[in-house]
Design an enzyme around this catalytic site. Structure first.
Site, PDB file in Angstrom:
ATOM      1  N   LYS A  47       0.841  -1.209   0.000  1.00  0.00           N
ATOM      2  CA  LYS A  47       0.000   0.000   0.000  1.00  0.00           C
ATOM      3  C   LYS A  47       0.870   1.251   0.000  1.00  0.00           C
ATOM      4  O   LYS A  47       0.629   2.190  -0.765  1.00  0.00           O
ATOM      5  CB  LYS A  47      -0.942  -0.024   1.219  1.00  0.00           C
ATOM      6  N   GLN A  63      -4.465  -1.392   9.618  1.00  0.00           N
ATOM      7  CA  GLN A  63      -4.471  -2.730   9.020  1.00  0.00           C
ATOM      8  C   GLN A  63      -5.095  -3.738   9.996  1.00  0.00           C
ATOM      9  O   GLN A  63      -4.727  -3.778  11.174  1.00  0.00           O
ATOM     10  CB  GLN A  63      -3.044  -3.142   8.632  1.00  0.00           C
ATOM     11  N   ASP A 112     -10.743   3.268   4.058  1.00  0.00           N
ATOM     12  CA  ASP A 112     -11.122   1.851   4.007  1.00  0.00           C
ATOM     13  C   ASP A 112     -12.641   1.698   3.857  1.00  0.00           C
ATOM     14  O   ASP A 112     -13.128   0.625   3.502  1.00  0.00           O
ATOM     15  CB  ASP A 112     -10.721   1.158   5.314  1.00  0.00           C
TER      16      ASP A 112
HETATM   17  N1  GUN Z   1      -7.075  -6.602   6.283  1.00  0.00           N
HETATM   18  C1  GUN Z   1      -7.450  -7.324   5.201  1.00  0.00           C
HETATM   19  N2  GUN Z   1      -8.005  -6.546   4.262  1.00  0.00           N
HETATM   20  C2  GUN Z   1      -7.975  -5.281   4.759  1.00  0.00           C
HETATM   21  C3  GUN Z   1      -8.384  -4.031   4.231  1.00  0.00           C
HETATM   22  O1  GUN Z   1      -8.921  -3.895   3.119  1.00  0.00           O
HETATM   23  N3  GUN Z   1      -8.178  -2.960   5.052  1.00  0.00           N
HETATM   24  C4  GUN Z   1      -7.609  -3.078   6.280  1.00  0.00           C
HETATM   25  N4  GUN Z   1      -7.472  -1.966   7.010  1.00  0.00           N
HETATM   26  N5  GUN Z   1      -7.221  -4.227   6.791  1.00  0.00           N
HETATM   27  C5  GUN Z   1      -7.391  -5.328   6.024  1.00  0.00           C
END
Ligand code: GUN
Length: 284
Positions: free
Chosen positions: A53, A97, A120
Protein backbone atom coordinates in the site's frame (compact mmCIF):
# COMPACT_ATOMS: atom_id res chain seq x y z
CA UNK A 1 -15.81 -22.62 -23.43
CA UNK A 2 -12.72 -21.00 -21.99
CA UNK A 3 -13.40 -17.91 -19.93
CA UNK A 4 -11.90 -14.54 -20.75
CA UNK A 5 -9.56 -13.26 -18.07
CA UNK A 6 -10.30 -10.01 -16.26
CA UNK A 7 -6.74 -8.89 -15.65
CA UNK A 8 -6.53 -6.84 -12.45
CA UNK A 9 -2.90 -5.94 -13.01
CA UNK A 10 -3.51 -4.32 -16.41
CA UNK A 11 -6.69 -2.59 -15.26
CA UNK A 12 -4.88 -1.33 -12.15
CA UNK A 13 -2.13 0.16 -14.29
CA UNK A 14 -4.69 2.16 -16.29
CA UNK A 15 -6.54 3.33 -13.18
CA UNK A 16 -3.33 4.18 -11.29
CA UNK A 17 -2.23 6.36 -14.23
CA UNK A 18 -5.47 8.31 -13.71
CA UNK A 19 -4.74 8.57 -9.98
CA UNK A 20 -1.21 9.82 -10.68
CA UNK A 21 -2.59 12.46 -13.07
CA UNK A 22 -5.18 13.73 -10.57
CA UNK A 23 -2.59 13.67 -7.75
CA UNK A 24 -0.28 15.79 -9.87
CA UNK A 25 -3.08 18.34 -10.46
CA UNK A 26 -3.64 18.53 -6.69
CA UNK A 27 0.08 18.89 -5.98
CA UNK A 28 0.21 21.81 -8.41
CA UNK A 29 -2.32 23.47 -6.09
CA UNK A 30 -0.05 22.80 -3.11
CA UNK A 31 -1.88 19.72 -1.80
CA UNK A 32 -0.15 16.34 -1.69
CA UNK A 33 -2.66 13.58 -0.95
CA UNK A 34 -1.45 11.80 2.20
CA UNK A 35 -2.20 8.34 3.58
CA UNK A 36 -1.25 7.07 7.06
CA UNK A 37 -1.05 3.29 7.39
CA UNK A 38 -0.93 1.81 10.88
CA UNK A 39 0.14 -1.73 11.63
CA UNK A 40 0.17 -3.20 15.14
CA UNK A 41 2.13 -6.40 15.71
CA UNK A 42 4.02 -8.68 13.38
CA UNK A 43 1.39 -10.48 11.29
CA UNK A 44 3.50 -11.42 8.21
CA UNK A 45 0.60 -11.17 5.73
CA UNK A 46 -0.28 -7.70 7.08
CA UNK A 47 3.34 -6.69 6.68
CA UNK A 48 3.24 -7.59 2.97
CA UNK A 49 -0.06 -5.75 2.46
CA UNK A 50 0.96 -2.52 4.23
CA UNK A 51 4.26 -2.37 2.34
CA UNK A 52 2.40 -2.78 -0.98
CA UNK A 53 0.00 0.00 0.00
CA UNK A 54 2.79 2.40 0.94
CA UNK A 55 4.75 1.59 -2.24
CA UNK A 56 1.68 2.11 -4.43
CA UNK A 57 1.27 5.58 -2.87
CA UNK A 58 4.89 6.48 -3.53
CA UNK A 59 4.72 5.21 -7.13
CA UNK A 60 1.69 7.37 -7.92
CA UNK A 61 2.51 10.72 -6.35
CA UNK A 62 0.78 10.28 -2.99
CA UNK A 63 2.50 10.88 0.32
CA UNK A 64 2.36 8.00 2.78
CA UNK A 65 3.48 7.31 6.32
CA UNK A 66 3.79 3.82 7.72
CA UNK A 67 3.47 3.61 11.50
CA UNK A 68 4.42 0.14 12.71
CA UNK A 69 3.87 -0.47 16.43
CA UNK A 70 4.80 -3.44 18.61
CA UNK A 71 2.07 -5.87 19.64
CA UNK A 72 2.27 -4.39 23.17
CA UNK A 73 0.71 -1.10 22.01
CA UNK A 74 -2.37 -0.40 24.12
CA UNK A 75 -5.77 0.50 22.69
CA UNK A 76 -5.55 3.92 24.40
CA UNK A 77 -2.19 4.60 22.72
CA UNK A 78 -3.58 3.60 19.33
CA UNK A 79 -6.65 5.81 19.83
CA UNK A 80 -4.36 8.72 20.73
CA UNK A 81 -2.43 8.23 17.46
CA UNK A 82 -5.65 8.17 15.48
CA UNK A 83 -6.80 11.36 17.20
CA UNK A 84 -3.54 13.07 16.17
CA UNK A 85 -3.84 11.84 12.56
CA UNK A 86 -7.48 12.99 12.42
CA UNK A 87 -6.18 16.51 13.17
CA UNK A 88 -3.13 16.36 10.86
CA UNK A 89 -3.82 18.43 7.70
CA UNK A 90 -1.12 16.57 5.72
CA UNK A 91 -3.02 13.29 6.18
CA UNK A 92 -6.19 12.76 4.14
CA UNK A 93 -6.60 9.03 4.64
CA UNK A 94 -6.07 6.76 7.67
CA UNK A 95 -5.89 2.99 7.39
CA UNK A 96 -5.48 0.67 10.37
CA UNK A 97 -4.47 -2.73 9.02
CA UNK A 98 -6.64 -5.59 10.31
CA UNK A 99 -6.54 -7.92 12.10
CA UNK A 100 -5.51 -6.10 15.29
CA UNK A 101 -4.15 -7.99 18.31
CA UNK A 102 -6.92 -9.47 20.49
CA UNK A 103 -6.48 -6.93 23.33
CA UNK A 104 -7.53 -4.11 20.98
CA UNK A 105 -11.18 -3.67 20.06
CA UNK A 106 -11.10 -3.22 16.28
CA UNK A 107 -14.58 -1.66 16.14
CA UNK A 108 -13.62 1.00 18.72
CA UNK A 109 -10.56 1.82 16.66
CA UNK A 110 -12.37 1.98 13.32
CA UNK A 111 -15.08 4.23 14.75
CA UNK A 112 -12.39 6.60 16.11
CA UNK A 113 -11.19 7.38 12.56
CA UNK A 114 -12.77 10.53 11.16
CA UNK A 115 -15.31 9.38 8.51
CA UNK A 116 -13.79 11.99 6.16
CA UNK A 117 -10.42 10.17 6.41
CA UNK A 118 -11.81 6.61 6.53
CA UNK A 119 -10.45 5.51 3.14
CA UNK A 120 -11.12 1.85 4.01
CA UNK A 121 -14.84 2.69 4.15
CA UNK A 122 -15.27 0.71 7.38
CA UNK A 123 -16.70 3.47 9.63
CA UNK A 124 -20.45 3.11 10.31
CA UNK A 125 -20.99 6.53 8.73
CA UNK A 126 -19.53 5.29 5.44
CA UNK A 127 -21.23 1.89 5.75
CA UNK A 128 -24.53 3.73 6.31
CA UNK A 129 -23.89 6.03 3.35
CA UNK A 130 -23.41 2.99 1.10
CA UNK A 131 -26.58 1.44 2.51
CA UNK A 132 -28.73 4.47 1.60
CA UNK A 133 -26.87 5.39 -1.60
CA UNK A 134 -25.28 8.61 -0.30
CA UNK A 135 -21.72 9.72 -1.16
CA UNK A 136 -19.07 8.28 1.14
CA UNK A 137 -16.07 5.98 0.95
CA UNK A 138 -16.66 2.48 -0.38
CA UNK A 139 -14.58 -0.45 0.96
CA UNK A 140 -11.72 -0.98 -1.48
CA UNK A 141 -12.08 -4.69 -2.31
CA UNK A 142 -15.75 -4.70 -3.37
CA UNK A 143 -15.21 -1.31 -5.04
CA UNK A 144 -12.40 -2.92 -7.06
CA UNK A 145 -14.71 -5.81 -8.03
CA UNK A 146 -17.27 -3.28 -9.31
CA UNK A 147 -14.54 -1.62 -11.40
CA UNK A 148 -13.65 -5.01 -12.88
CA UNK A 149 -17.27 -5.60 -13.90
CA UNK A 150 -17.36 -2.08 -15.35
CA UNK A 151 -14.17 -2.80 -17.33
CA UNK A 152 -15.92 -5.57 -19.30
CA UNK A 153 -18.97 -3.35 -19.86
CA UNK A 154 -21.16 -5.68 -17.82
CA UNK A 155 -24.70 -4.42 -17.21
CA UNK A 156 -25.88 -5.77 -13.85
CA UNK A 157 -29.48 -4.65 -14.25
CA UNK A 158 -31.79 -7.62 -13.66
CA UNK A 159 -28.90 -10.06 -13.41
CA UNK A 160 -28.63 -12.54 -10.54
CA UNK A 161 -25.49 -11.95 -8.50
CA UNK A 162 -24.49 -14.46 -5.84
CA UNK A 163 -22.04 -13.28 -3.19
CA UNK A 164 -20.37 -16.06 -1.18
CA UNK A 165 -19.26 -14.62 2.15
CA UNK A 166 -20.85 -12.04 4.46
CA UNK A 167 -17.92 -10.13 5.97
CA UNK A 168 -18.18 -6.42 6.76
CA UNK A 169 -15.11 -5.83 4.57
CA UNK A 170 -16.25 -7.62 1.40
CA UNK A 171 -19.48 -9.66 1.35
CA UNK A 172 -21.98 -7.20 2.82
CA UNK A 173 -20.75 -4.04 1.03
CA UNK A 174 -20.37 -6.06 -2.20
CA UNK A 175 -24.03 -7.05 -2.04
CA UNK A 176 -25.09 -3.42 -1.54
CA UNK A 177 -22.99 -2.21 -4.49
CA UNK A 178 -24.47 -4.87 -6.77
CA UNK A 179 -27.96 -3.99 -5.55
CA UNK A 180 -27.31 -0.32 -6.30
CA UNK A 181 -26.69 -1.39 -9.92
CA UNK A 182 -30.06 -3.16 -9.97
CA UNK A 183 -28.84 -6.75 -9.72
CA UNK A 184 -30.91 -9.34 -7.87
CA UNK A 185 -28.57 -10.28 -5.06
CA UNK A 186 -28.22 -13.44 -2.97
CA UNK A 187 -25.75 -13.60 -0.09
CA UNK A 188 -24.54 -17.11 0.78
CA UNK A 189 -22.53 -18.02 3.87
CA UNK A 190 -21.44 -20.87 6.10
CA UNK A 191 -25.02 -21.72 7.08
CA UNK A 192 -26.35 -21.74 3.50
CA UNK A 193 -27.90 -25.17 2.96
CA UNK A 194 -27.36 -25.72 -0.75
CA UNK A 195 -24.67 -23.42 -2.09
CA UNK A 196 -24.51 -25.16 -5.46
CA UNK A 197 -28.25 -24.65 -6.03
CA UNK A 198 -27.67 -20.91 -5.52
CA UNK A 199 -24.51 -20.50 -7.60
CA UNK A 200 -25.98 -22.48 -10.51
CA UNK A 201 -28.61 -19.72 -10.87
CA UNK A 202 -26.02 -16.94 -10.86
CA UNK A 203 -25.03 -14.69 -13.75
CA UNK A 204 -22.29 -13.23 -11.53
CA UNK A 205 -20.53 -15.00 -8.67
CA UNK A 206 -18.30 -13.21 -6.17
CA UNK A 207 -16.36 -15.67 -4.01
CA UNK A 208 -15.13 -14.05 -0.79
CA UNK A 209 -14.76 -16.75 1.81
CA UNK A 210 -11.03 -17.28 2.34
CA UNK A 211 -11.08 -21.02 1.60
CA UNK A 212 -9.73 -22.72 -1.52
CA UNK A 213 -12.04 -24.52 -3.98
CA UNK A 214 -15.25 -23.12 -2.49
CA UNK A 215 -16.44 -22.79 -6.10
CA UNK A 216 -15.91 -25.65 -8.55
CA UNK A 217 -16.87 -26.06 -12.23
CA UNK A 218 -20.04 -28.08 -11.48
CA UNK A 219 -21.38 -25.10 -9.47
CA UNK A 220 -21.18 -22.56 -12.30
CA UNK A 221 -23.69 -21.77 -15.05
CA UNK A 222 -22.02 -21.65 -18.49
CA UNK A 223 -21.01 -18.10 -19.35
CA UNK A 224 -21.23 -16.70 -15.80
CA UNK A 225 -18.85 -14.00 -14.60
CA UNK A 226 -16.71 -15.24 -11.70
CA UNK A 227 -14.80 -12.87 -9.44
CA UNK A 228 -12.40 -14.44 -6.97
CA UNK A 229 -11.65 -12.36 -3.87
CA UNK A 230 -9.87 -15.19 -2.03
CA UNK A 231 -6.20 -15.07 -1.12
CA UNK A 232 -5.12 -18.47 0.19
CA UNK A 233 -2.08 -20.73 0.11
CA UNK A 234 -2.55 -24.19 -1.41
CA UNK A 235 -0.85 -27.37 -0.20
CA UNK A 236 2.31 -26.45 -2.15
CA UNK A 237 2.37 -23.00 -0.55
CA UNK A 238 1.29 -21.32 -3.80
CA UNK A 239 -1.07 -18.34 -3.72
CA UNK A 240 -4.60 -19.31 -4.79
CA UNK A 241 -8.12 -17.95 -4.57
CA UNK A 242 -11.45 -19.40 -3.43
CA UNK A 243 -12.25 -20.62 -6.94
CA UNK A 244 -10.97 -23.81 -8.57
CA UNK A 245 -9.53 -21.72 -11.39
CA UNK A 246 -8.54 -24.49 -13.82
CA UNK A 247 -11.96 -26.13 -13.65
CA UNK A 248 -14.16 -23.04 -13.52
CA UNK A 249 -12.40 -21.30 -16.42
CA UNK A 250 -13.72 -24.09 -18.69
CA UNK A 251 -17.32 -23.10 -17.87
CA UNK A 252 -17.37 -19.39 -17.01
CA UNK A 253 -17.59 -16.51 -19.49
CA UNK A 254 -15.20 -14.31 -17.51
CA UNK A 255 -12.94 -15.08 -14.57
CA UNK A 256 -10.44 -13.18 -12.43
CA UNK A 257 -7.09 -14.87 -11.68
CA UNK A 258 -5.28 -15.11 -8.33
CA UNK A 259 -2.76 -13.56 -8.15
CA UNK A 260 -3.24 -10.65 -10.54
CA UNK A 261 -6.98 -10.20 -10.13
CA UNK A 262 -8.78 -8.51 -7.26
CA UNK A 263 -5.59 -8.04 -5.17
CA UNK A 264 -4.05 -5.17 -7.16
CA UNK A 265 -7.51 -3.62 -7.59
CA UNK A 266 -7.96 -3.35 -3.80
CA UNK A 267 -4.83 -1.24 -3.52
CA UNK A 268 -5.81 0.81 -6.56
CA UNK A 269 -9.16 1.70 -4.99
CA UNK A 270 -7.36 2.68 -1.78
CA UNK A 271 -5.37 5.18 -3.86
CA UNK A 272 -8.62 6.43 -5.40
CA UNK A 273 -10.25 6.88 -2.00
CA UNK A 274 -7.21 8.71 -0.61
CA UNK A 275 -7.12 11.00 -3.62
CA UNK A 276 -10.86 11.58 -3.29
CA UNK A 277 -10.43 12.44 0.42
CA UNK A 278 -7.73 14.98 -0.48
CA UNK A 279 -9.86 16.48 -3.27
CA UNK A 280 -12.85 16.78 -0.95
CA UNK A 281 -10.78 18.39 1.79
CA UNK A 282 -9.41 20.93 -0.68
CA UNK A 283 -12.91 21.79 -1.92
CA UNK A 284 -14.08 22.97 1.51
N1 GUN B 1 -7.08 -6.60 6.28
C1 GUN B 1 -7.45 -7.32 5.20
N2 GUN B 1 -8.00 -6.55 4.26
C2 GUN B 1 -7.97 -5.28 4.76
C3 GUN B 1 -8.38 -4.03 4.23
O1 GUN B 1 -8.92 -3.89 3.12
N3 GUN B 1 -8.18 -2.96 5.05
C4 GUN B 1 -7.61 -3.08 6.28
N4 GUN B 1 -7.47 -1.97 7.01
N5 GUN B 1 -7.22 -4.23 6.79
C5 GUN B 1 -7.39 -5.33 6.02
Amino acid sequence: MTAQLIDGTTLSKQLRAEVAQRASTLRARGITPGLAVIQVGENPASQVYVRSKVKACEDNGLHSVLEHYPVTLSEAELLARIDALNKDPAIHGILVQLPLPPHINAQEVIQAISPAKDVDGFHVTNAGALMVGQPGFWPCTPYGCMKMLESIGYNLRGKHAVVIGRSNIVGKPMALMLLQKNATVTICHSATQDLKAMTLQADVIIAAVGKQKVLTADMVKPGAVVIDVGMNRNDEGKLCGDVDFDGVRQVAGYITPVPGGVGPMTITMLLFNTLEAAERSSAC
